[in-house]
Design a protein around this motif. Structure first.
Motif, PDB file in Angstrom:
ATOM      1  N   LEU A  10     -60.462  21.227  57.249  1.00 18.02           N
ATOM      2  CA  LEU A  10     -60.574  20.843  55.834  1.00 18.02           C
ATOM      3  C   LEU A  10     -61.478  19.627  55.663  1.00 18.02           C
ATOM      4  O   LEU A  10     -62.279  19.578  54.728  1.00 18.02           O
ATOM      5  N   THR A  11     -61.364  18.667  56.565  1.00 16.40           N
ATOM      6  CA  THR A  11     -62.245  17.502  56.466  1.00 16.40           C
ATOM      7  C   THR A  11     -63.693  17.904  56.699  1.00 16.40           C
ATOM      8  O   THR A  11     -64.596  17.374  56.066  1.00 16.40           O
ATOM      9  N   LYS A  12     -63.937  18.859  57.614  1.00 12.47           N
ATOM     10  CA  LYS A  12     -65.298  19.361  57.843  1.00 12.47           C
ATOM     11  C   LYS A  12     -65.816  20.065  56.592  1.00 12.47           C
ATOM     12  O   LYS A  12     -66.971  19.903  56.209  1.00 12.47           O
ATOM     13  N   LEU A  13     -64.961  20.841  55.935  1.00  8.13           N
ATOM     14  CA  LEU A  13     -65.348  21.519  54.695  1.00  8.13           C
ATOM     15  C   LEU A  13     -65.707  20.509  53.607  1.00  8.13           C
ATOM     16  O   LEU A  13     -66.725  20.661  52.922  1.00  8.13           O
ATOM     17  N   PHE A  14     -64.899  19.472  53.442  1.00  9.60           N
ATOM     18  CA  PHE A  14     -65.188  18.453  52.438  1.00  9.60           C
ATOM     19  C   PHE A  14     -66.484  17.713  52.766  1.00  9.60           C
ATOM     20  O   PHE A  14     -67.247  17.366  51.868  1.00  9.60           O
ATOM     21  N   GLN A  15     -66.748  17.487  54.037  1.00  9.12           N
ATOM     22  CA  GLN A  15     -67.993  16.835  54.451  1.00  9.12           C
ATOM     23  C   GLN A  15     -69.197  17.720  54.127  1.00  9.12           C
ATOM     24  O   GLN A  15     -70.224  17.240  53.641  1.00  9.12           O
ATOM     25  N   ILE A  16     -69.072  19.022  54.365  1.00 13.15           N
ATOM     26  CA  ILE A  16     -70.159  19.952  54.059  1.00 13.15           C
ATOM     27  C   ILE A  16     -70.427  19.998  52.564  1.00 13.15           C
ATOM     28  O   ILE A  16     -71.580  19.964  52.124  1.00 13.15           O
ATOM     29  N   VAL A  17     -69.365  20.049  51.758  1.00 13.39           N
ATOM     30  CA  VAL A  17     -69.522  20.076  50.298  1.00 13.39           C
ATOM     31  C   VAL A  17     -70.153  18.781  49.810  1.00 13.39           C
ATOM     32  O   VAL A  17     -71.029  18.792  48.948  1.00 13.39           O
ATOM     33  N   ARG A  18     -69.765  17.655  50.384  1.00 13.67           N
ATOM     34  CA  ARG A  18     -70.329  16.362  49.984  1.00 13.67           C
ATOM     35  C   ARG A  18     -71.816  16.289  50.321  1.00 13.67           C
ATOM     36  O   ARG A  18     -72.624  15.830  49.517  1.00 13.67           O
ATOM     37  N   GLU A  19     -72.202  16.751  51.515  1.00 17.85           N
ATOM     38  CA  GLU A  19     -73.613  16.695  51.898  1.00 17.85           C
ATOM     39  C   GLU A  19     -74.463  17.707  51.151  1.00 17.85           C
ATOM     40  O   GLU A  19     -75.670  17.516  51.015  1.00 17.85           O
ATOM     41  N   ALA A  20     -73.845  18.776  50.663  1.00 15.95           N
ATOM     42  CA  ALA A  20     -74.585  19.776  49.878  1.00 15.95           C
ATOM     43  C   ALA A  20     -74.866  19.275  48.471  1.00 15.95           C
ATOM     44  O   ALA A  20     -75.724  19.825  47.786  1.00 15.95           O
ATOM     45  N   GLY A  21     -74.149  18.255  48.027  1.00 17.32           N
ATOM     46  CA  GLY A  21     -74.399  17.696  46.706  1.00 17.32           C
ATOM     47  C   GLY A  21     -73.368  18.099  45.678  1.00 17.32           C
ATOM     48  O   GLY A  21     -73.651  18.136  44.492  1.00 17.32           O
ATOM     49  N   GLY A  22     -72.184  18.429  46.117  1.00 23.73           N
ATOM     50  CA  GLY A  22     -71.118  18.800  45.195  1.00 23.73           C
ATOM     51  C   GLY A  22     -70.737  20.258  45.343  1.00 23.73           C
ATOM     52  O   GLY A  22     -71.349  21.037  46.079  1.00 23.73           O
ATOM     53  N   LEU A  23     -69.707  20.637  44.603  1.00 28.60           N
ATOM     54  CA  LEU A  23     -69.161  21.987  44.712  1.00 28.60           C
ATOM     55  C   LEU A  23     -70.139  23.045  44.207  1.00 28.60           C
ATOM     56  O   LEU A  23     -70.307  24.101  44.831  1.00 28.60           O
ATOM     57  N   LYS A  24     -70.804  22.757  43.096  1.00 23.60           N
ATOM     58  CA  LYS A  24     -71.750  23.727  42.530  1.00 23.60           C
ATOM     59  C   LYS A  24     -72.932  23.961  43.472  1.00 23.60           C
ATOM     60  O   LYS A  24     -73.309  25.104  43.739  1.00 23.60           O
ATOM     61  N   ASN A  25     -73.525  22.880  43.996  1.00 27.58           N
ATOM     62  CA  ASN A  25     -74.654  23.018  44.915  1.00 27.58           C
ATOM     63  C   ASN A  25     -74.235  23.671  46.235  1.00 27.58           C
ATOM     64  O   ASN A  25     -75.019  24.405  46.837  1.00 27.58           O
ATOM     65  N   ALA A  26     -73.007  23.405  46.682  1.00 29.31           N
ATOM     66  CA  ALA A  26     -72.518  24.052  47.901  1.00 29.31           C
ATOM     67  C   ALA A  26     -72.370  25.553  47.673  1.00 29.31           C
ATOM     68  O   ALA A  26     -72.709  26.359  48.550  1.00 29.31           O
ATOM     69  N   TYR A  27     -71.896  25.933  46.492  1.00 32.10           N
ATOM     70  CA  TYR A  27     -71.777  27.364  46.173  1.00 32.10           C
ATOM     71  C   TYR A  27     -73.157  28.021  46.117  1.00 32.10           C
ATOM     72  O   TYR A  27     -73.347  29.115  46.643  1.00 32.10           O
ATOM     73  N   LEU A  28     -74.130  27.353  45.493  1.00 34.51           N
ATOM     74  CA  LEU A  28     -75.478  27.908  45.414  1.00 34.51           C
ATOM     75  C   LEU A  28     -76.117  28.022  46.800  1.00 34.51           C
ATOM     76  O   LEU A  28     -76.820  28.997  47.095  1.00 34.51           O
TER      77      LEU A  28
END
Length: 142
Positions: A10-28
Protein backbone atom coordinates in the motif's frame (compact mmCIF):
# COMPACT_ATOMS: atom_id res chain seq x y z
CA UNK A 1 4.59 -7.56 10.48
CA UNK A 2 3.77 -4.86 7.91
CA UNK A 3 5.18 -7.10 5.20
CA UNK A 4 2.79 -9.91 6.11
CA UNK A 5 -0.23 -7.62 6.18
CA UNK A 6 0.61 -6.06 2.81
CA UNK A 7 1.06 -2.56 4.18
CA UNK A 8 4.35 -2.22 2.32
CA UNK A 9 2.44 -2.75 -0.94
CA UNK A 10 0.00 0.00 0.00
CA UNK A 11 2.82 2.41 0.75
CA UNK A 12 4.37 1.56 -2.64
CA UNK A 13 1.00 2.24 -4.30
CA UNK A 14 0.69 5.62 -2.55
CA UNK A 15 4.25 6.48 -3.60
CA UNK A 16 3.47 5.62 -7.23
CA UNK A 17 0.29 7.73 -7.18
CA UNK A 18 2.18 10.64 -5.61
CA UNK A 19 4.97 10.51 -8.22
CA UNK A 20 2.43 10.25 -11.05
CA UNK A 21 0.94 13.57 -9.97
CA UNK A 22 -2.22 12.52 -8.19
CA UNK A 23 -4.99 9.99 -8.61
CA UNK A 24 -6.27 11.35 -11.92
CA UNK A 25 -2.81 11.43 -13.55
CA UNK A 26 -2.03 7.95 -12.19
CA UNK A 27 -5.24 6.65 -13.77
CA UNK A 28 -4.38 8.30 -17.10
CA UNK A 29 -0.86 6.87 -16.98
CA UNK A 30 -2.24 3.41 -16.21
CA UNK A 31 -4.75 3.71 -19.06
CA UNK A 32 -2.13 4.86 -21.54
CA UNK A 33 0.84 2.63 -20.58
CA UNK A 34 -0.99 -0.36 -19.05
CA UNK A 35 1.41 -0.15 -16.13
CA UNK A 36 2.20 2.05 -13.14
CA UNK A 37 5.90 2.22 -12.34
CA UNK A 38 8.24 4.58 -10.59
CA UNK A 39 11.84 5.08 -11.57
CA UNK A 40 14.58 7.53 -12.34
CA UNK A 41 14.38 9.53 -15.54
CA UNK A 42 17.40 8.54 -17.62
CA UNK A 43 16.80 10.83 -20.56
CA UNK A 44 14.47 12.38 -23.12
CA UNK A 45 14.98 11.95 -26.85
CA UNK A 46 14.38 14.61 -29.50
CA UNK A 47 10.82 13.36 -30.08
CA UNK A 48 9.77 13.90 -26.46
CA UNK A 49 9.83 10.24 -25.34
CA UNK A 50 10.97 9.74 -21.74
CA UNK A 51 13.17 6.80 -20.73
CA UNK A 52 13.12 5.42 -17.19
CA UNK A 53 15.02 2.82 -15.19
CA UNK A 54 14.44 1.21 -11.81
CA UNK A 55 16.60 -1.73 -10.67
CA UNK A 56 13.86 -2.70 -8.15
CA UNK A 57 12.01 -4.42 -11.01
CA UNK A 58 13.44 -7.63 -12.44
CA UNK A 59 15.74 -7.70 -15.45
CA UNK A 60 13.88 -7.16 -18.70
CA UNK A 61 11.23 -4.99 -17.07
CA UNK A 62 13.41 -2.44 -15.31
CA UNK A 63 13.75 -0.10 -18.33
CA UNK A 64 10.73 1.43 -19.97
CA UNK A 65 9.56 4.30 -22.11
CA UNK A 66 6.74 6.78 -21.78
CA UNK A 67 5.90 8.05 -25.24
CA UNK A 68 5.37 11.74 -25.90
CA UNK A 69 1.88 13.07 -25.10
CA UNK A 70 1.19 14.15 -28.70
CA UNK A 71 1.30 10.47 -29.77
CA UNK A 72 -1.63 9.72 -27.44
CA UNK A 73 -2.64 6.03 -27.73
CA UNK A 74 -1.20 5.51 -31.22
CA UNK A 75 2.31 4.36 -30.31
CA UNK A 76 4.43 1.35 -31.20
CA UNK A 77 7.98 0.08 -30.77
CA UNK A 78 9.21 1.54 -34.05
CA UNK A 79 8.96 5.02 -32.52
CA UNK A 80 12.10 4.36 -30.47
CA UNK A 81 15.12 5.94 -32.21
CA UNK A 82 18.17 3.78 -32.94
CA UNK A 83 20.35 5.49 -30.34
CA UNK A 84 17.91 4.58 -27.56
CA UNK A 85 17.06 1.14 -28.98
CA UNK A 86 20.40 -0.31 -27.83
CA UNK A 87 19.89 0.94 -24.28
CA UNK A 88 16.28 -0.28 -24.10
CA UNK A 89 17.28 -3.79 -25.23
CA UNK A 90 20.31 -4.08 -22.93
CA UNK A 91 22.90 -3.96 -25.70
CA UNK A 92 24.65 -1.25 -23.70
CA UNK A 93 24.34 0.10 -20.19
CA UNK A 94 25.25 3.62 -21.26
CA UNK A 95 22.33 5.71 -22.51
CA UNK A 96 23.12 7.92 -25.52
CA UNK A 97 23.25 11.06 -23.40
CA UNK A 98 26.18 9.64 -21.37
CA UNK A 99 27.98 7.77 -24.15
CA UNK A 100 30.49 10.04 -25.86
CA UNK A 101 31.87 7.32 -28.17
CA UNK A 102 28.82 7.14 -30.44
CA UNK A 103 29.50 8.29 -33.99
CA UNK A 104 27.65 11.37 -35.21
CA UNK A 105 28.07 11.51 -38.96
CA UNK A 106 26.34 13.94 -41.32
CA UNK A 107 25.18 11.14 -43.58
CA UNK A 108 23.22 9.24 -40.90
CA UNK A 109 19.52 9.49 -41.75
CA UNK A 110 17.03 10.79 -39.22
CA UNK A 111 14.80 8.23 -37.52
CA UNK A 112 11.40 7.48 -39.05
CA UNK A 113 8.81 5.13 -37.64
CA UNK A 114 7.44 2.07 -39.41
CA UNK A 115 4.35 3.17 -41.36
CA UNK A 116 3.12 -0.31 -42.33
CA UNK A 117 -0.62 -0.63 -41.92
CA UNK A 118 -1.25 3.11 -42.22
CA UNK A 119 -2.31 5.33 -45.10
CA UNK A 120 1.29 6.54 -45.49
CA UNK A 121 2.64 3.00 -46.04
CA UNK A 122 4.81 2.39 -49.08
CA UNK A 123 3.15 0.50 -51.94
CA UNK A 124 5.36 -0.18 -54.94
CA UNK A 125 3.99 0.56 -58.38
CA UNK A 126 3.52 -2.57 -60.44
CA UNK A 127 3.30 -3.00 -64.21
CA UNK A 128 2.52 -6.71 -64.23
CA UNK A 129 -1.08 -7.92 -64.49
CA UNK A 130 -2.67 -9.82 -61.63
CA UNK A 131 -2.31 -13.60 -61.83
CA UNK A 132 -5.64 -14.18 -60.14
CA UNK A 133 -8.70 -12.14 -61.02
CA UNK A 134 -11.66 -11.72 -58.72
CA UNK A 135 -14.88 -13.42 -59.79
CA UNK A 136 -17.57 -11.09 -61.03
CA UNK A 137 -21.04 -12.72 -61.16
CA UNK A 138 -22.40 -10.09 -63.58
CA UNK A 139 -19.69 -10.64 -66.16
CA UNK A 140 -20.69 -12.41 -69.36
CA UNK A 141 -19.39 -15.90 -69.96
CA UNK A 142 -17.19 -16.30 -72.99
Amino acid sequence: MAKYLGINRLTKLFQIVREAGGLKNAYLKLYRNDDLKIGTLVGIDKYGNKYFENPYYFYGRNRWIEFAPHVNMDYDGSMIPAEWYGWMHYKTDLPPIRDGCRPKHKWIADHSENLSGTKEAYYPYTTTPNKVEAWDPKAKKQ
